[in-house]
Design an enzyme around this catalytic site. Structure first.
Site, PDB file in Angstrom:
ATOM      1  N   ILE A  16     -15.716  46.794  13.829  1.00 31.06           N
ATOM      2  CA  ILE A  16     -16.243  48.030  14.406  1.00 31.06           C
ATOM      3  C   ILE A  16     -17.746  48.159  14.234  1.00 31.06           C
ATOM      4  O   ILE A  16     -18.345  49.130  14.701  1.00 31.06           O
ATOM      5  CB  ILE A  16     -15.555  49.264  13.783  1.00 31.06           C
ATOM      6  N   GLY A  17     -18.394  47.204  13.578  1.00 33.86           N
ATOM      7  CA  GLY A  17     -19.840  47.293  13.423  1.00 33.86           C
ATOM      8  C   GLY A  17     -20.348  46.239  12.470  1.00 33.86           C
ATOM      9  O   GLY A  17     -19.595  45.395  11.958  1.00 33.86           O
ATOM     10  N   GLY A  19     -24.289  44.947  10.161  1.00 33.44           N
ATOM     11  CA  GLY A  19     -25.725  45.015   9.937  1.00 33.44           C
ATOM     12  C   GLY A  19     -26.228  43.713   9.368  1.00 33.44           C
ATOM     13  O   GLY A  19     -25.553  42.682   9.410  1.00 33.44           O
ATOM     14  N   GLY A  20     -27.429  43.757   8.810  1.00 37.26           N
ATOM     15  CA  GLY A  20     -28.025  42.544   8.289  1.00 37.26           C
ATOM     16  C   GLY A  20     -27.340  42.033   7.047  1.00 37.26           C
ATOM     17  O   GLY A  20     -27.412  40.836   6.738  1.00 37.26           O
ATOM     18  N   MET A  21     -26.690  42.926   6.286  1.00 31.85           N
ATOM     19  CA  MET A  21     -26.104  42.524   5.020  1.00 31.85           C
ATOM     20  C   MET A  21     -24.588  42.420   5.049  1.00 31.85           C
ATOM     21  O   MET A  21     -24.004  41.675   4.268  1.00 31.85           O
ATOM     22  CB  MET A  21     -26.496  43.534   3.940  1.00 31.85           C
ATOM     23  N   ALA A  22     -23.925  43.152   5.920  1.00 32.88           N
ATOM     24  CA  ALA A  22     -22.471  43.207   5.875  1.00 32.88           C
ATOM     25  C   ALA A  22     -21.904  43.440   7.260  1.00 32.88           C
ATOM     26  O   ALA A  22     -22.599  43.883   8.177  1.00 32.88           O
ATOM     27  CB  ALA A  22     -22.016  44.319   4.922  1.00 32.88           C
ATOM     28  N   VAL A  24     -18.530  45.348   9.213  1.00 38.23           N
ATOM     29  CA  VAL A  24     -17.591  46.439   8.971  1.00 38.23           C
ATOM     30  C   VAL A  24     -16.379  46.259   9.875  1.00 38.23           C
ATOM     31  O   VAL A  24     -16.519  46.016  11.075  1.00 38.23           O
ATOM     32  CB  VAL A  24     -18.243  47.814   9.223  1.00 38.23           C
ATOM     33  N   LYS A  39     -16.080  47.141   4.462  1.00 41.59           N
ATOM     34  CA  LYS A  39     -17.408  46.519   4.591  1.00 41.59           C
ATOM     35  C   LYS A  39     -17.371  45.214   3.812  1.00 41.59           C
ATOM     36  O   LYS A  39     -17.130  45.199   2.600  1.00 41.59           O
ATOM     37  CB  LYS A  39     -18.487  47.454   4.063  1.00 41.59           C
ATOM     38  N   ASP A 133     -31.814  54.297   2.723  1.00 45.63           N
ATOM     39  CA  ASP A 133     -31.705  53.721   4.079  1.00 45.63           C
ATOM     40  C   ASP A 133     -31.155  54.771   5.044  1.00 45.63           C
ATOM     41  O   ASP A 133     -30.251  54.496   5.826  1.00 45.63           O
ATOM     42  CB  ASP A 133     -30.807  52.487   4.060  1.00 45.63           C
TER      43      ASP A 133
END
Length: 723
Positions: A16-17, A19-22, A24, A39, A133
């Site tokens: 569902i999504g 980012g740069g680190m993880a 989801v 995550k 963040d």
């Protein structure tokens, strides 16, 4: 990861999504039977022990937060090299999607969202957790309108090595506070600065700072002023602009001292007396960031400074020259002469070296000059978000840029299938030939339609609602079938089909039970005929369902009653029960009662109506008869010891007579019939004939004969029969 059973508990459903680190994922917690978000740490970080340690510690710290505006942390764990955090699953959109779709937002909506974010930050700061963040991507808006802040504590786990390795910190540079950009310790007020930018973006549909690179944007956070909100959107009240200006001060001391203070300001900013308040003014200057003019140092001052340094190093110079010093000076002169000769021997090699160096310098200069001629131009990156993939590629290639392959594809409920959701660079210049990363929408998240055939209608509706499908998207067609009422017989689309829960239409064929029809009338029909009728209708009559009873009303083997009444709905294959007459009771007697009746007038016809009652029922009627002469009408009666039969006669609408017949009377033979004579019409007398004793028509002899005839007839009709 899709389909993976993480830790034997979390069944991964879909991504569902990320980012740069993880990344989801949406998952199903099989233990507690609920939807969760998982995550998962990206693989490039699994060998960074410091990052993993901080990641786990910060996840555990965030789990201590419990607030309606904070996404709850349920679990932190590891399975082999997979590090994960399990959190609350929020059905809805993130704030970035809402801003892209319809910013600038309404003033009331934006302020309400900011208030809820403040409440979340206040709770976190009270528990000594700083987000670091805050950005629209980390703010979720549920379908119920509830705002929830996510990723608490994750940004704190970023190390210096991950900044250059992933770019995840730089990726959020548009929302950095100045102290964050400098790399110094950030506190609670850093989160408030980021929230001010989020509020600015919600109300103006733009960011306060743009640049050609993340570094240039970070420098603008440190040095430059931004366009004031009311310049970008004149509908913003002054009170709301003051909140943004105060929260985005470069000096942390000039911002709100806490999230609670900012929240209280947001709660009252839309009250009428505050809408046109004066613009906020800041008088304090940050001396650490102020540019100062330093005085220039003159050459004479520099000389004095050098002399001072030399004196300090060697001590004071004496004006007295000693003899020993003269000898030493001569010796030194001879040594200098020899050194001069030696130096002359090195002049030629030195010249060669210098010429070589000049040649190399010229060569290097020519090389760089050639590079300048080859150097590519800088071009503006086109903005391709919301364009189709084909249009985006054309726009990028027209600028001499290239799309990095393969493009990333992610699900989205907002961005149509095949359109660009995000691009890696924008609002800057890059060299021709540079690569641009694109994230393309793969449309809404598709779900696999389960198999509902054989299930029940109610359970099917509940299951589909859990998948996010509304009842208005379902159609049920009922058909007759031998299955239980409500059983799903067919479904369209078929099981296993990929569907979009937001707009799918699903049709089900549902059993309404076996076909029904009107029950036929069986009463009064012979048993043999009834069996044929039931067989033709597909109904079942078993011998055990046939009951015999004595009856005055029905003849032997006639149906007295049926368990399913006529015209009631009945299903094919149903079992039918009937009651059949076994004949009259043993003590019943049949008796024929004779009614002799003449027309009212011998020269005209009369209508005769006979109504009778006996053991079979009350007020039964014989067919109405029209007579023109004296007739005998037999009436068959059925009597039992407790019944009195009655026969009533009406002629031409006038009641004539009624007769009762008793059981004991017919047993003794003392019952007679009923005779109703008519009126005799007298003939008109002739004038020429005179009689002293007129005789009725027919004379006395005729009357005598008639009476005798009637008596004989009456005796012949007074009969009875016993069964």
């Amino acid at each position: 990861m899709i389909g993976h059973d993480l830790a034997g508990r979390y069944e991964i459903i879909s991504r569902i999504g990320g980012g740069g680190m993880a990344l989801v994922y949406k998952a199903h917690d099989v233990l507690l039977n609920r939807k969760v978000a998982v995550k998962v740490l990206r693989q490039q970080f699994v060998h960074d022990e410091e990052f993993i340690r901080r990641f786990r510690r910060e996840g555990q710290s965030a789990a201590a937060l419990s607030h309606p505006n904070v996404v709850s942390i349920y679990d932190v764990g590891q399975e082999e090299d997979i590090h994960y955090i399990v959190m609350e699953y929020v059905e809805g959109h993130n704030l970035n999607e809402i801003i892209v779709e319809r910013a600038p937002l309404q003033i009331e909506e934006a302020v309400h969202i900011a208030q809820q974010i403040c409440e979340a930050l206040d709770h976190a700061h009270t528990n000594h957790i700083i987000h670091r963040d805050i950005k629209p991507h980390n703010i979720l808006i549920g379908n119920n309108g509830r705002v929830k802040v996510t990723d608490f504590g994750i940004a704190r786990a970023v190390t210096s090595s991950t900044i250059t390795h992933t770019g995840s910190v730089v990726g959020s540079v548009h929302y950095f506070s100045p102290e964050h950009a400098k790399g110094v310790n950030t506190g609670e007020k850093s989160d408030l600065y980021s929230l001010g930018i989020v509020l600015y973006q919600m109300l103006t549909a733009q960011l306060p700072f743009f640049g050609e690179s993340p570094i240039s944007i970070a420098l603008k956070h440190l040095q430059d002023d931004f366009e004031e909100p009311r310049v970008a959107n004149s509908h913003i009240p002054q009170s709301v602009e003051n909140i943004i200006l105060k929260s985005m001060r470069k000096n942390p001391n000039e911002r709100y001292h806490s999230a609670k203070a900012m929240m209280e300001d947001l709660e009252t900013c839309l009250q009428p007396h505050r809408l046109y308040e004066p613009k906020i003014v800041f008088s304090q200057v940050d001396e650490m960031q102020e540019t100062k003019v330093m005085p220039a140092i003159r050459s004479s001052q520099m000389q004095d400074m050098n002399t001072t340094r030399t004196q300090q190093a060697t001590g004071p110079v004496s004006n007295t020259v000693r003899i020993e010093d003269t000898t030493a000076m001569k010796t030194t002169a001879l040594e200098d002469s020899e050194l001069t000769k030696k130096e002359n021997n090195w002049k030629k090699p030195l010249i060669v070296v210098l010429v070589t160096l000049v040649f190399l310098a010229a060569l290097i200069w020519g090389f760089f000059k050639l590079l300048d001629t080859w150097q590519t131009d800088d071009v503006d990156i086109p903005y391709v978000v919301d364009l189709t993939e084909e249009q985006a590629r054309e726009a990028i290639e027209e600028k001499g840029l290239r799309v990095k392959e393969p493009v990333t594809r992610e699900t989205s409920k907002v961005v149509p299938l095949g359109n660009v959701m995000e691009q890696s660079k924008m609002n800057m210049k890059v060299k021709v030939g540079s690569f641009i990363e694109l994230i393309i929408s793969s449309g809404p998240e598709l779900k696999q339609l389960p198999n509902y055939v054989g299930g029940m209608k109610t359970a099917t509706i509940n299951s589909l609602v859990e998948l996010g499908i509304k009842e208005s998207q379902l159609e049920f067609i009922e058909v007759n079938d031998d299955s239980e009422v409500g059983t799903i017989l067919e479904q369209t689309p078929s099981s296993g089909s990929e569907i979009n829960p937001d707009d799918v239409k699903i049709t089900f064929t549902v059993s309404s039970g076996p076909e029904t029809f009107d029950m036929p009338t069986l009463e009064g029909k012979k048993l043999a005929d009834v069996k044929d009728i039931l067989k033709a209708y597909g109904l079942i009559l078993e011998e055990g369902n046939i009951k015999y009873e004595a009856s005055y009303l029905f003849e032997k083997d006639e149906v007295i009653s049926q368990n399913v009444l006529p015209n009631e709905k009945v299903v094919k294959g149903s079992k039918i029960s009937i009651v059949v007459s076994s004949g009259q009771p043993k003590d019943a007697k049949n008796y024929v009662f004779n009614v002799r009746i003449s027309p009212a007038n011998s020269d005209s016809a009369s209508e005769v109506e006979i109504i009778y009652s006996d053991a079979r029922g009350e007020n039964m009627k014989l067919d109405t008869r029209t007579i023109t002469s004296t007739v005998d009408i037999p009436v068959t009666l059925v009597l039992d010891p407790d019944t009195v039969a009655r026969v009533s006669v009406t002629r031409d609408g006038t009641f004539m007579d009624i007769k009762e017949i008793r059981y004991k009377d017919i047993s003794k033979g003392s019952t007679t019939g009923l005779e109703i004579p008519g009126n005799v019409v007298q003939p008109t007398a002739t004038p020429t004939t005179t009689e002293t004793n007129p005789t009725p028509p027919g004379g006395s002899d005729q009357n005598t004969e008639g009476n005798e005839h009637n008596e004989q007839n009456e005796q012949s009709t007074e009969t009875f029969a016993e069964e």
